[in-house]
Design an enzyme around this catalytic site. Structure first.
Site, PDB file in Angstrom:
ATOM      1  N   GLU A  55      -6.371   6.857  -1.412  1.00 44.78           N
ATOM      2  CA  GLU A  55      -6.295   5.656  -0.576  1.00 44.78           C
ATOM      3  C   GLU A  55      -6.864   4.444  -1.302  1.00 44.78           C
ATOM      4  O   GLU A  55      -6.292   3.351  -1.258  1.00 44.78           O
ATOM      5  CB  GLU A  55      -7.037   5.877   0.750  1.00 44.78           C
ATOM      6  N   HIS A  99       1.542   4.202  -2.919  1.00 39.37           N
ATOM      7  CA  HIS A  99       1.446   5.658  -2.748  1.00 39.37           C
ATOM      8  C   HIS A  99       2.611   6.346  -3.463  1.00 39.37           C
ATOM      9  O   HIS A  99       2.427   7.351  -4.158  1.00 39.37           O
ATOM     10  CB  HIS A  99       1.485   6.029  -1.258  1.00 39.37           C
ATOM     11  N   HIS A 101       0.838  -1.204   0.000  1.00 34.27           N
ATOM     12  CA  HIS A 101       0.000   0.000   0.000  1.00 34.27           C
ATOM     13  C   HIS A 101       0.873   1.254   0.000  1.00 34.27           C
ATOM     14  O   HIS A 101       0.629   2.198  -0.763  1.00 34.27           O
ATOM     15  CB  HIS A 101      -0.910  -0.022   1.235  1.00 34.27           C
ATOM     16  N   GLU A 102       1.892   1.268   0.850  1.00 32.17           N
ATOM     17  CA  GLU A 102       2.767   2.441   0.939  1.00 32.17           C
ATOM     18  C   GLU A 102       3.615   2.603  -0.320  1.00 32.17           C
ATOM     19  O   GLU A 102       3.808   3.725  -0.805  1.00 32.17           O
ATOM     20  CB  GLU A 102       3.660   2.346   2.183  1.00 32.17           C
TER      21      GLU A 102
END
Length: 287
Positions: free
Chosen positions: A220, A143, A139-140
C-alpha cells in the site's frame, strides 16, 4: 451456526479431495517429502486459481459494470484518466468499471499487468473531486504496474503451503503421542485426526493472515508512492484526507480489499491489509 457448518464441511471436503488426488498421483503424504508436495500443490494451486479468476470474480461479486462505451462525460473522463496513467506507468490499459456502493472505495485486480481491472464505487465517483479521484485511480494503476496481485499471490501460496504442511506435521506428532500412550496403539482415529487438522489449519491460518496483511501494508505504501508520481503528491494526499474524513468502509471480498484504496479499520493494526490513513498521509508528506 450455518456458516460454521459450511466452513467445517468445506474443509473436510477439501481434505478428502486432496487425499484422493494425492493417491491417484501416487504421492505418499506419510513422508515429509510427500506431505510437502501435497502442501505446495494445494497451497500454490489455490492461490493461483484465485488469481486466474480474480477479474471474473470481481465482476460477479461486486456487480462491476465495465465501461465499453462511455455514456457521459464522467465515464469518459474516468476512462481517459486511467488510459493516461496506464501509459505513464508502462502497462496495458486496464478495463475500467463502476460498481454500486455508497462506500468511497476502489480496487484493482487481474492476473497480470496486461490483463487487469480498475473499478471504482459510485460513492467515490460522486463523492470526491476529480483531483481526489485522480489520486485514487493512480493508486490502483500503481498496484497493477507494481505487479502486486502476483506478488501477494506468491506470498499467499507460501503461507498456504506452510499452513497445510505445519498443521499436518503437528497433527501427526499428536497422533503419535496418543498412539504411544494407547494400549491398542490406534492413535486419534480418522475423524479425530481430521478434527485436529481442522483446528490447526484455523490457528496457523490466523498467523498466516497476519503475515499476508504485513506484506499488503507494505505494498500500500508503495502504491501511494507510485500514485504520487503519476498524479502528484497533492492529489494523493487529498484523496487520503477525504477518505479519512468519511465513514468507515464496509468490507470487500478479501481478494479485492487487499488492492482497494480504503481498507477496513481495526483495533489490531497487524490484522489490517491497509496501514492507517494517518500513517499513509504522514509517509507521503515525508517523502
Amino acid at each position: 451456526m450455518k456458516r460454521i457448518f459450511l466452513l467445517i464441511a468445506t474443509n473436510l471436503a477439501v481434505l478428502l479431495v486432496a487425499s484422493i488426488v494425492m493417491s491417484i498421483l501416487g504421492v505418499n503424504t506419510s513422508t515429509m517429502g510427500g506431505l510437502l508436495v501435497f502442501a505446495a500443490i494445494f497451497g500454490f494451486g489455490g492461490a493461483f486459481i484465485s488469481l486466474a479468476i480474480s477479474k471474473w470474480m470481481a465482476k460477479k461479486t461486486m456487480g462491476c459494470e465495465v465501461i465499453t462505451t462511455p455514456r457521459d462525460s464522467t465515464e469518459r473522463w474516468l476512462v481517459e484518466t486511467v488510459a493516461r496513467q496506464a501509459k505513464q506507468a508502462g502497462i496495458k490499459m486496464p478495463e475500467v468499471a463502476i460498481y454500486q456502493s455508497s462506500d468511497m472505495n476502489a480496487f484493482a485486480t487481474g492476473p497480470s499487468k496486461d490483463n487487469s481491472l480498475v473499478a471504482v464505487s459510485t460513492g467515490l465517483l460522486y463523492g470526491m473531486s476529480q483531483d481526489e479521484i485522480e489520486g485514487v485511480l493512480a493508486h490502483e494503476v500503481s498496484h497493477v504496474a507494481n505487479g502486486d496481485m502476483v506478488t501477494l499471490t506468491l506470498i499467499q501460496g507460501v503461507v498456504n503451503t506452510f499452513v497445510i504442511f505445519a498443521a499436518r506435521v503437528v497433527a501427526g506428532i499428536i497422533n503419535n503421542f496418543v498412539s504411544s500412550n494407547d494400549e491398542e496403539g490406534e492413535g486419534l482415529g480418522m475423524f479425530a485426526y481430521m478434527a485436529v487438522v481442522f483446528v490447526l489449519d484455523m490457528l496457523f491460518g490466523i498467523l498466516a493472515s497476519i503475515i499476508v496483511a504485513y506484506f499488503s501494508r507494505i505494498r500500500e505504501y508503495k502504491a501511494d508512492e507510485g500514485a504520487a508520481r503519476l498524479a502528484g503528491k497533492g492529489k494523493m494526499i487529498a484523496a487520503l484526507e477525504r477518505l479519512r474524513q468519511g465513514p468507515e468502509s464496509t468490507a470487500m471480498p478479501a481478494q479485492m480489499s487487499a488492492f482497494g484504496i480504503n481498507g477496513k479499520r481495526s483495533m489490531a493494526e497487524m490484522m489490517m491489509s491497509h496501514p492507517p490513513l494517518e500513517k499513509r498521509i504522514a509517509a507521503l508528506r515525508a517523502s
